[in-house]
Design a protein around this motif. Sequence first.
Motif, PDB file in Angstrom:
ATOM      1  N   HIS A   9      48.085 -13.591  -1.916  1.00  0.00           N
ATOM      2  CA  HIS A   9      46.813 -13.805  -1.225  1.00  0.00           C
ATOM      3  C   HIS A   9      46.542 -12.734  -0.163  1.00  0.00           C
ATOM      4  CE1 HIS A   9      48.154 -17.836  -2.693  1.00  0.00           C
ATOM      5  NE2 HIS A   9      46.917 -17.830  -3.152  1.00  0.00           N
ATOM      6  N   TRP A  10      47.145 -11.566  -0.346  1.00  0.00           N
ATOM      7  CA  TRP A  10      46.956 -10.501   0.645  1.00  0.00           C
ATOM      8  C   TRP A  10      45.464 -10.101   0.693  1.00  0.00           C
ATOM      9  CZ3 TRP A  10      50.784  -8.874   3.840  1.00  0.00           C
ATOM     10  CH2 TRP A  10      50.469  -7.812   4.690  1.00  0.00           C
ATOM     11  N   ILE A  61      39.932   6.747  -7.953  1.00  0.00           N
ATOM     12  CA  ILE A  61      39.082   6.737  -6.762  1.00  0.00           C
ATOM     13  C   ILE A  61      39.049   5.358  -6.120  1.00  0.00           C
ATOM     14  CG2 ILE A  61      37.646   8.639  -7.598  1.00  0.00           C
ATOM     15  CD1 ILE A  61      35.533   6.575  -8.382  1.00  0.00           C
ATOM     16  N   ALA A  62      38.592   5.350  -4.862  1.00  0.00           N
ATOM     17  CA  ALA A  62      38.338   4.121  -4.096  1.00  0.00           C
ATOM     18  C   ALA A  62      39.566   3.217  -4.017  1.00  0.00           C
ATOM     19  CB  ALA A  62      37.131   3.372  -4.679  1.00  0.00           C
ATOM     20  N   TRP A  63      40.718   3.833  -3.735  1.00  0.00           N
ATOM     21  CA  TRP A  63      41.933   3.045  -3.595  1.00  0.00           C
ATOM     22  C   TRP A  63      42.039   2.459  -2.194  1.00  0.00           C
ATOM     23  CZ3 TRP A  63      45.512   0.925  -6.537  1.00  0.00           C
ATOM     24  CH2 TRP A  63      45.644   1.384  -7.858  1.00  0.00           C
ATOM     25  N   PRO A  64      42.475   1.199  -2.075  1.00  0.00           N
ATOM     26  CA  PRO A  64      42.750   0.644  -0.746  1.00  0.00           C
ATOM     27  C   PRO A  64      43.997   1.284  -0.152  1.00  0.00           C
ATOM     28  CG  PRO A  64      43.428  -0.905  -2.441  1.00  0.00           C
ATOM     29  CD  PRO A  64      42.720   0.225  -3.151  1.00  0.00           C
ATOM     30  N   LYS A  65      44.182   1.105   1.139  1.00  0.00           N
ATOM     31  CA  LYS A  65      45.367   1.638   1.800  1.00  0.00           C
ATOM     32  C   LYS A  65      46.621   0.999   1.196  1.00  0.00           C
ATOM     33  CE  LYS A  65      42.972   2.425   6.184  1.00  0.00           C
ATOM     34  NZ  LYS A  65      42.874   2.028   7.612  1.00  0.00           N
ATOM     35  N   ARG A 104      42.523  -7.278  -6.313  1.00  0.00           N
ATOM     36  CA  ARG A 104      43.179  -8.570  -6.099  1.00  0.00           C
ATOM     37  C   ARG A 104      44.542  -8.558  -6.803  1.00  0.00           C
ATOM     38  NH1 ARG A 104      39.420  -8.791  -9.994  1.00  0.00           N
ATOM     39  NH2 ARG A 104      39.813  -9.924 -11.937  1.00  0.00           N
ATOM     40  N   VAL A 105      45.462  -9.326  -6.249  1.00  0.00           N
ATOM     41  CA  VAL A 105      46.760  -9.513  -6.887  1.00  0.00           C
ATOM     42  C   VAL A 105      46.598 -10.629  -7.905  1.00  0.00           C
ATOM     43  CG1 VAL A 105      49.182 -10.123  -6.571  1.00  0.00           C
ATOM     44  CG2 VAL A 105      47.991  -8.770  -4.826  1.00  0.00           C
ATOM     45  N   ARG A 123      41.526  -4.291 -10.346  1.00  0.00           N
ATOM     46  CA  ARG A 123      40.586  -3.642  -9.425  1.00  0.00           C
ATOM     47  C   ARG A 123      39.273  -3.383 -10.154  1.00  0.00           C
ATOM     48  NH1 ARG A 123      40.179   1.914  -7.207  1.00  0.00           N
ATOM     49  NH2 ARG A 123      41.537   2.520  -8.924  1.00  0.00           N
ATOM     50  N   ASP A 124      38.205  -3.962  -9.638  1.00  0.00           N
ATOM     51  CA  ASP A 124      36.871  -3.728 -10.185  1.00  0.00           C
ATOM     52  C   ASP A 124      36.256  -2.502  -9.518  1.00  0.00           C
ATOM     53  OD1 ASP A 124      36.812  -5.902 -11.934  1.00  0.00           O
ATOM     54  OD2 ASP A 124      36.151  -7.273 -10.364  1.00  0.00           O
ATOM     55  N   ILE A 125      35.678  -1.617 -10.338  1.00  0.00           N
ATOM     56  CA  ILE A 125      34.965  -0.449  -9.853  1.00  0.00           C
ATOM     57  C   ILE A 125      33.480  -0.723 -10.060  1.00  0.00           C
ATOM     58  CG2 ILE A 125      34.692   2.054 -10.025  1.00  0.00           C
ATOM     59  CD1 ILE A 125      37.492   1.128  -9.149  1.00  0.00           C
ATOM     60  N   ILE A 126      32.750  -0.905  -8.965  1.00  0.00           N
ATOM     61  CA  ILE A 126      31.381  -1.396  -9.005  1.00  0.00           C
ATOM     62  C   ILE A 126      30.425  -0.341  -8.469  1.00  0.00           C
ATOM     63  CG2 ILE A 126      29.832  -3.204  -8.136  1.00  0.00           C
ATOM     64  CD1 ILE A 126      32.438  -4.910  -7.769  1.00  0.00           C
ATOM     65  N   ASP A 127      29.356  -0.081  -9.215  1.00  0.00           N
ATOM     66  CA  ASP A 127      28.312   0.816  -8.730  1.00  0.00           C
ATOM     67  C   ASP A 127      27.692   0.190  -7.482  1.00  0.00           C
ATOM     68  OD1 ASP A 127      25.340   1.657  -8.545  1.00  0.00           O
ATOM     69  OD2 ASP A 127      26.188   3.145  -9.898  1.00  0.00           O
ATOM     70  N   THR A 128      27.815   0.871  -6.354  1.00  0.00           N
ATOM     71  CA  THR A 128      27.399   0.285  -5.081  1.00  0.00           C
ATOM     72  C   THR A 128      25.901   0.012  -5.041  1.00  0.00           C
ATOM     73  OG1 THR A 128      29.215   1.481  -3.996  1.00  0.00           O
ATOM     74  CG2 THR A 128      27.500   0.574  -2.572  1.00  0.00           C
ATOM     75  N   ALA A 129      25.112   0.885  -5.633  1.00  0.00           N
ATOM     76  CA  ALA A 129      23.656   0.735  -5.569  1.00  0.00           C
ATOM     77  C   ALA A 129      23.161  -0.397  -6.463  1.00  0.00           C
ATOM     78  CB  ALA A 129      22.978   2.045  -5.954  1.00  0.00           C
ATOM     79  N   SER A 130      23.663  -0.478  -7.698  1.00  0.00           N
ATOM     80  CA  SER A 130      23.145  -1.454  -8.653  1.00  0.00           C
ATOM     81  C   SER A 130      23.934  -2.750  -8.687  1.00  0.00           C
ATOM     82  CB  SER A 130      23.135  -0.845 -10.058  1.00  0.00           C
ATOM     83  OG  SER A 130      24.465  -0.660 -10.532  1.00  0.00           O
ATOM     84  N   GLY A 131      25.198  -2.712  -8.210  1.00  0.00           N
ATOM     85  CA  GLY A 131      26.062  -3.879  -8.295  1.00  0.00           C
ATOM     86  C   GLY A 131      26.688  -4.068  -9.656  1.00  0.00           C
ATOM     87  N   GLU A 132      26.446  -3.147 -10.597  1.00  0.00           N
ATOM     88  CA  GLU A 132      27.006  -3.252 -11.937  1.00  0.00           C
ATOM     89  C   GLU A 132      28.458  -2.771 -11.953  1.00  0.00           C
ATOM     90  OE1 GLU A 132      23.431  -2.725 -15.069  1.00  0.00           O
ATOM     91  OE2 GLU A 132      23.964  -0.892 -14.009  1.00  0.00           O
ATOM     92  N   ARG A 133      29.268  -3.454 -12.747  1.00  0.00           N
ATOM     93  CA  ARG A 133      30.670  -3.074 -12.859  1.00  0.00           C
ATOM     94  C   ARG A 133      30.811  -1.932 -13.854  1.00  0.00           C
ATOM     95  NH1 ARG A 133      35.663  -6.963 -14.596  1.00  0.00           N
ATOM     96  NH2 ARG A 133      34.201  -7.442 -16.270  1.00  0.00           N
ATOM     97  N   ILE A 134      31.367  -0.828 -13.400  1.00  0.00           N
ATOM     98  CA  ILE A 134      31.587   0.337 -14.253  1.00  0.00           C
ATOM     99  C   ILE A 134      32.896   0.197 -15.014  1.00  0.00           C
ATOM    100  CG2 ILE A 134      31.982   2.833 -14.287  1.00  0.00           C
ATOM    101  CD1 ILE A 134      30.208   3.025 -11.801  1.00  0.00           C
TER     102      ILE A 134
END
Length: 289
Positions: A9-10, A61-65, A104-105, A123-134
């Motif tokens: 649940h991190w 891309i867009a990796w969390p710490k 998410r784990v 890990r979902d990669i989501i287009d920030t503008a449209s909200g669509e999942r790439i």
Amino acid sequence: MLNYDKVKHWPIEDVTQTWTERDSILYALGLGVGGDPMDANQLRFTYEKDLQAVPTLAAAIAWPKSWMRNPETGIDYLKLVHGEQDTRLFKPMPASGTVTSRTRVSRICDKGVGKGAIVELLRDIIDTASGERIAETRQISFLRGDGGFSEVSGVTDAPPAGLPGVPERAPDAEFELTSPAQAALIYRLSGDSNPLHADPEIAAKAGFSKPILHGLATYGMAAFAAISCLAAGDARRLKRVAARFTAPVYPGETLRFQFWKGDNGRWHLLARIDARDVIVLNNGLIILS
């Protein structure tokens, strides 16, 4: 010892990243694409004219710490090994844009005392503008020092489904790609600055004769090989690429990617380095449209 409840649940942060065509080109160069600047197929990924992104950029891309380093997780981070990577593409990966990743784990599996544990991240990669999942990326890490945690926590998840093995017959197609000697130094500019891939002293302490190539770079090379060999250079046709990491790659080595045709656009994948007689990717799966 690994703390199941905390790890499962991190609160992994969402990450938003903007990348440009220059970043897509830099990523491709780090994979060894562009080694033949007269090859029209390679120029599709390394020159602005009709530029395509290698789709596995979604996994880079867009990796969390690096939250698994936090002592509160109980994870022995020094014994963590990247075991498998799986990327599903729902839309073509753009050559530039802005995405938000949500991680998410999904699974923590205890293999037993002395046998390690498995953590699966989605890990979902989501287009920030449209909200669509790439894309969705799935990463499996083997925690060699964390087996036996369920004896304390009393809980463990079922193991993930295994990737399919390759057929026991000659491959239907092959493709060779050479990693440049400076590949790791280029690839780390795409976001993974782990000194293991740049500093000879740190590589030696880890037991390697010299800095090794990033596993995700080898993985990206496999995607480019599949696109080039099986999809006539059209990156839009790649829908999934999955593989297990079985041995490190050193920059400068030539990889031979082997493919076996399956049903409904599925291909099996294996990658080997003939000079060392070693398999570096196994149980690979490619899906094309």
